[in-house]
Enzyme design. Sequence first.
Site, PDB file in Angstrom:
ATOM      1  N   GLU A  31       0.858  -1.189   0.000  1.00  0.00           N
ATOM      2  CA  GLU A  31       0.000   0.000   0.000  1.00  0.00           C
ATOM      3  C   GLU A  31       0.895   1.240   0.000  1.00  0.00           C
ATOM      4  O   GLU A  31       1.803   1.347   0.806  1.00  0.00           O
ATOM      5  CB  GLU A  31      -0.925  -0.027   1.236  1.00  0.00           C
ATOM      6  CG  GLU A  31      -1.595   1.276   1.591  1.00  0.00           C
ATOM      7  CD  GLU A  31      -2.452   1.883   0.473  1.00  0.00           C
ATOM      8  OE1 GLU A  31      -3.191   1.151  -0.206  1.00  0.00           O
ATOM      9  OE2 GLU A  31      -2.348   3.125   0.269  1.00  0.00           O
ATOM     10  N   ARG A 105     -17.549   4.385   5.166  1.00  0.00           N
ATOM     11  CA  ARG A 105     -16.520   3.564   4.496  1.00  0.00           C
ATOM     12  C   ARG A 105     -15.666   2.810   5.505  1.00  0.00           C
ATOM     13  O   ARG A 105     -15.302   1.663   5.288  1.00  0.00           O
ATOM     14  CB  ARG A 105     -15.630   4.454   3.641  1.00  0.00           C
ATOM     15  CG  ARG A 105     -16.253   4.694   2.323  1.00  0.00           C
ATOM     16  CD  ARG A 105     -15.554   5.752   1.542  1.00  0.00           C
ATOM     17  NE  ARG A 105     -16.331   5.954   0.343  1.00  0.00           N
ATOM     18  CZ  ARG A 105     -16.067   5.371  -0.823  1.00  0.00           C
ATOM     19  NH1 ARG A 105     -15.013   4.608  -0.965  1.00  0.00           N
ATOM     20  NH2 ARG A 105     -16.854   5.569  -1.851  1.00  0.00           N
ATOM     21  N   TYR A 209     -28.335  10.051   2.930  1.00  0.00           N
ATOM     22  CA  TYR A 209     -28.741   8.848   3.664  1.00  0.00           C
ATOM     23  C   TYR A 209     -28.000   8.794   5.000  1.00  0.00           C
ATOM     24  O   TYR A 209     -26.927   9.378   5.148  1.00  0.00           O
ATOM     25  CB  TYR A 209     -28.501   7.579   2.843  1.00  0.00           C
ATOM     26  CG  TYR A 209     -27.126   7.401   2.240  1.00  0.00           C
ATOM     27  CD1 TYR A 209     -26.060   6.914   2.985  1.00  0.00           C
ATOM     28  CD2 TYR A 209     -26.893   7.692   0.895  1.00  0.00           C
ATOM     29  CE1 TYR A 209     -24.817   6.717   2.415  1.00  0.00           C
ATOM     30  CE2 TYR A 209     -25.643   7.503   0.320  1.00  0.00           C
ATOM     31  CZ  TYR A 209     -24.611   7.017   1.082  1.00  0.00           C
ATOM     32  OH  TYR A 209     -23.375   6.827   0.516  1.00  0.00           O
ATOM     33  N   ASP A 286     -11.365  -0.919  -8.896  1.00  0.00           N
ATOM     34  CA  ASP A 286     -11.293   0.288  -9.718  1.00  0.00           C
ATOM     35  C   ASP A 286     -10.119   0.259 -10.693  1.00  0.00           C
ATOM     36  O   ASP A 286     -10.160   0.948 -11.713  1.00  0.00           O
ATOM     37  CB  ASP A 286     -11.176   1.528  -8.830  1.00  0.00           C
ATOM     38  CG  ASP A 286     -12.534   2.046  -8.384  1.00  0.00           C
ATOM     39  OD1 ASP A 286     -13.544   1.334  -8.592  1.00  0.00           O
ATOM     40  OD2 ASP A 286     -12.604   3.167  -7.834  1.00  0.00           O
TER      41      ASP A 286
HETATM   42  C1  FAD Z   1     -18.364   9.801  -4.614  1.00  0.00           C
HETATM   43  C2  FAD Z   1     -18.302   8.313  -4.682  1.00  0.00           C
HETATM   44  C3  FAD Z   1     -19.325   7.554  -4.148  1.00  0.00           C
HETATM   45  C4  FAD Z   1     -19.287   6.161  -4.244  1.00  0.00           C
HETATM   46  N1  FAD Z   1     -20.321   5.437  -3.734  1.00  0.00           N
HETATM   47  C5  FAD Z   1     -20.302   4.089  -3.854  1.00  0.00           C
HETATM   48  C6  FAD Z   1     -21.371   3.314  -3.335  1.00  0.00           C
HETATM   49  O1  FAD Z   1     -22.320   3.849  -2.765  1.00  0.00           O
HETATM   50  N2  FAD Z   1     -21.314   1.942  -3.463  1.00  0.00           N
HETATM   51  C7  FAD Z   1     -20.247   1.325  -4.083  1.00  0.00           C
HETATM   52  O2  FAD Z   1     -20.245   0.095  -4.172  1.00  0.00           O
HETATM   53  N3  FAD Z   1     -19.217   2.050  -4.585  1.00  0.00           N
HETATM   54  C8  FAD Z   1     -19.217   3.405  -4.489  1.00  0.00           C
HETATM   55  N4  FAD Z   1     -18.183   4.136  -4.973  1.00  0.00           N
HETATM   56  C9  FAD Z   1     -17.061   3.435  -5.647  1.00  0.00           C
HETATM   57  C10 FAD Z   1     -16.054   2.885  -4.638  1.00  0.00           C
HETATM   58  O3  FAD Z   1     -15.616   3.900  -3.776  1.00  0.00           O
HETATM   59  C11 FAD Z   1     -14.857   2.300  -5.383  1.00  0.00           C
HETATM   60  O4  FAD Z   1     -15.300   1.512  -6.454  1.00  0.00           O
HETATM   61  C12 FAD Z   1     -14.011   1.431  -4.448  1.00  0.00           C
HETATM   62  O5  FAD Z   1     -13.522   2.201  -3.387  1.00  0.00           O
HETATM   63  C13 FAD Z   1     -12.861   0.817  -5.232  1.00  0.00           C
HETATM   64  O6  FAD Z   1     -12.012   0.137  -4.350  1.00  0.00           O
HETATM   65  P1  FAD Z   1     -10.548  -0.261  -4.829  1.00  0.00           P
HETATM   66  O7  FAD Z   1      -9.932  -0.938  -3.649  1.00  0.00           O
HETATM   67  O8  FAD Z   1     -10.611  -0.958  -6.125  1.00  0.00           O
HETATM   68  O9  FAD Z   1      -9.813   1.122  -5.128  1.00  0.00           O
HETATM   69  P2  FAD Z   1      -9.422   2.278  -4.122  1.00  0.00           P
HETATM   70  O10 FAD Z   1     -10.458   2.461  -3.073  1.00  0.00           O
HETATM   71  O11 FAD Z   1      -9.059   3.462  -4.949  1.00  0.00           O
HETATM   72  O12 FAD Z   1      -8.115   1.735  -3.383  1.00  0.00           O
HETATM   73  C14 FAD Z   1      -6.858   1.716  -4.036  1.00  0.00           C
HETATM   74  C15 FAD Z   1      -5.776   1.599  -2.974  1.00  0.00           C
HETATM   75  O13 FAD Z   1      -4.533   1.500  -3.638  1.00  0.00           O
HETATM   76  C16 FAD Z   1      -3.605   2.423  -3.101  1.00  0.00           C
HETATM   77  N5  FAD Z   1      -2.689   2.763  -4.189  1.00  0.00           N
HETATM   78  C17 FAD Z   1      -2.905   3.584  -5.245  1.00  0.00           C
HETATM   79  N6  FAD Z   1      -1.839   3.588  -6.050  1.00  0.00           N
HETATM   80  C18 FAD Z   1      -0.925   2.749  -5.505  1.00  0.00           C
HETATM   81  C19 FAD Z   1       0.351   2.302  -5.894  1.00  0.00           C
HETATM   82  N7  FAD Z   1       0.938   2.743  -7.023  1.00  0.00           N
HETATM   83  N8  FAD Z   1       1.009   1.409  -5.108  1.00  0.00           N
HETATM   84  C20 FAD Z   1       0.436   0.937  -3.959  1.00  0.00           C
HETATM   85  N9  FAD Z   1      -0.776   1.340  -3.546  1.00  0.00           N
HETATM   86  C21 FAD Z   1      -1.464   2.208  -4.323  1.00  0.00           C
HETATM   87  C22 FAD Z   1      -4.456   3.568  -2.616  1.00  0.00           C
HETATM   88  O14 FAD Z   1      -3.782   4.315  -1.614  1.00  0.00           O
HETATM   89  C23 FAD Z   1      -5.671   2.812  -2.065  1.00  0.00           C
HETATM   90  O15 FAD Z   1      -5.461   2.395  -0.749  1.00  0.00           O
HETATM   91  C24 FAD Z   1     -18.193   5.532  -4.897  1.00  0.00           C
HETATM   92  C25 FAD Z   1     -17.162   6.296  -5.417  1.00  0.00           C
HETATM   93  C26 FAD Z   1     -17.212   7.678  -5.329  1.00  0.00           C
HETATM   94  C27 FAD Z   1     -16.089   8.486  -5.920  1.00  0.00           C
END
Ligand code: FAD
Length: 386
Positions: A31, A105, A209, A286
């Site tokens: 991370e 979250r 909400y 994501d």
């Molecule tokens: C406004 C908003 C509202 C949302 N509401 C919802 C909802 O109601 N329901 C829902 O299901 N989803 C929702 N989402 C989507 C959801 O937040 C994301 O899809 C989810 O957080 C994705 O998780 P992730 O772990 O794939 O990515 P992220 O949460 O982006 O986590 C990525 C991690 O990788 C780390 N990282 C980044 N680059 C590097 C690197 N080069 N090397 C090492 N670590 C790195 C970051 O620090 C982070 O900890 C919402 C998004 C937004 C923007």
Amino acid sequence: MANTLIAGGGIGGLAAALSIAREGNRVTVLERGDRFAELGAGIQLAPNAFRALDLLGVGDRVRDRAVFIDELRFMEGTTGERVTGLPLTGAYRERFGNPYAVVSRGDLYQPLLDACRADGRIELLPGHPVTGYTQTAGKVVVDGFEADCLIGADGIRSAVRAQLVGDGRPRVSGHTIYRSVIPMDRVPAELRWNVVTLWAGPKWHFVHYPIGGGRFLNLAATHDDGAAREVAGEPVARDLVQNRFPGLSATARALLELGDEWRTWVLCDRDPVTTWVDGRVALLGDAAHPMLQYAAQGACTALEDAVVLGRVFPDLDAYAALRRERTAEATRTARWLGEHLYHPAGEAARDRNATLAALSETDLHDHVAWLHAFDLAERIPSDAVR
Ligand SMILES: Cc1cc2nc3c(=O)[nH]c(=O)nc-3n(C[C@H](O)[C@H](O)[C@H](O)COP(=O)(O)OP(=O)(O)OC[C@H]3O[C@@H](n4cnc5c(N)ncnc54)[C@H](O)[C@@H]3O)c2cc1C
């Protein structure tokens, strides 16, 4: 037993770590942040997320902290009239086998983090930004770490994706969102609804909400203002937010005006791609399929990814084949909802209201069924499970 590296310790990365470790593998999560934490406000979790959380062994811990809401309520934002509501109790729970909930979250992240910490096969390394990978015969090497495979779960601006797909910066949607979380005791008793409420207006919508076991109200107001710059979490003045939504009807305005310490983001996503795998490297969450939040499914589908990946691990091609189509459809649906449901004006808005108001409870449930149900048996043919 395979040694696995995961880039990124967000919701997707930790869920993947649990899922892969539960199949008997060793996992190291790299991370970039100096600690494992999830910032930000509320998040909606549909039944597909709870199904995945149960399979990861943390469903009940998330349920303990969740607010189980009664309805997804759709309001005409300029007149204040109710258009429709998708009921989330009774027939909905029976059909999908799980609740629809809203959580902070942190209340989703902490159970995942605790479960990772409790699993001796998982190592969590903060302060390790991943910059890229190289592959040799039988191994992948990431910034001095060597493993059998690498999962890029490093979010929408993923360094792993930059190398694997190479599709540049995310697409800037032109939609600006303002978010605030306020204590519920500031909210007049008659406005403390146990629902997700969405007020739709021309080129804007406002959602609120309860979160934190009902102790807080999560506010999120979005404006299709053509913003061209990527912005993530910048503080913004209260007055600016209030002036951005001049057409908002009285009740919604009263709630918006309660907000403070607003922060703003410009929403981004990416076009779906078919390339998720490069040899021993795959994308997840994501990093693989960033979507606008309008279907509230980004985190839900990241949790699904994690479960499917664990079940077919280490067959990364099988994982990608099982996940690509569903997540691409969710990405397209999120865009469609913004354009056709949340932001229309004039005649188009009146047509939308009439169409929505004519739908029965069953019709509404039918519309979300493909997304809110996550039938693992249906998605993973038994011959794909190792
Ligand atoms: C406004 C908003 C509202 C949302 N509401 C919802 C909802 O109601 N329901 C829902 O299901 N989803 C929702 N989402 C989507 C959801 O937040 C994301 O899809 C989810 O957080 C994705 O998780 P992730 O772990 O794939 O990515 P992220 O949460 O982006 O986590 C990525 C991690 O990788 C780390 N990282 C980044 N680059 C590097 C690197 N080069 N090397 C090492 N670590 C790195 C970051 O620090 C982070 O900890 C919402 C998004 C937004 C923007």
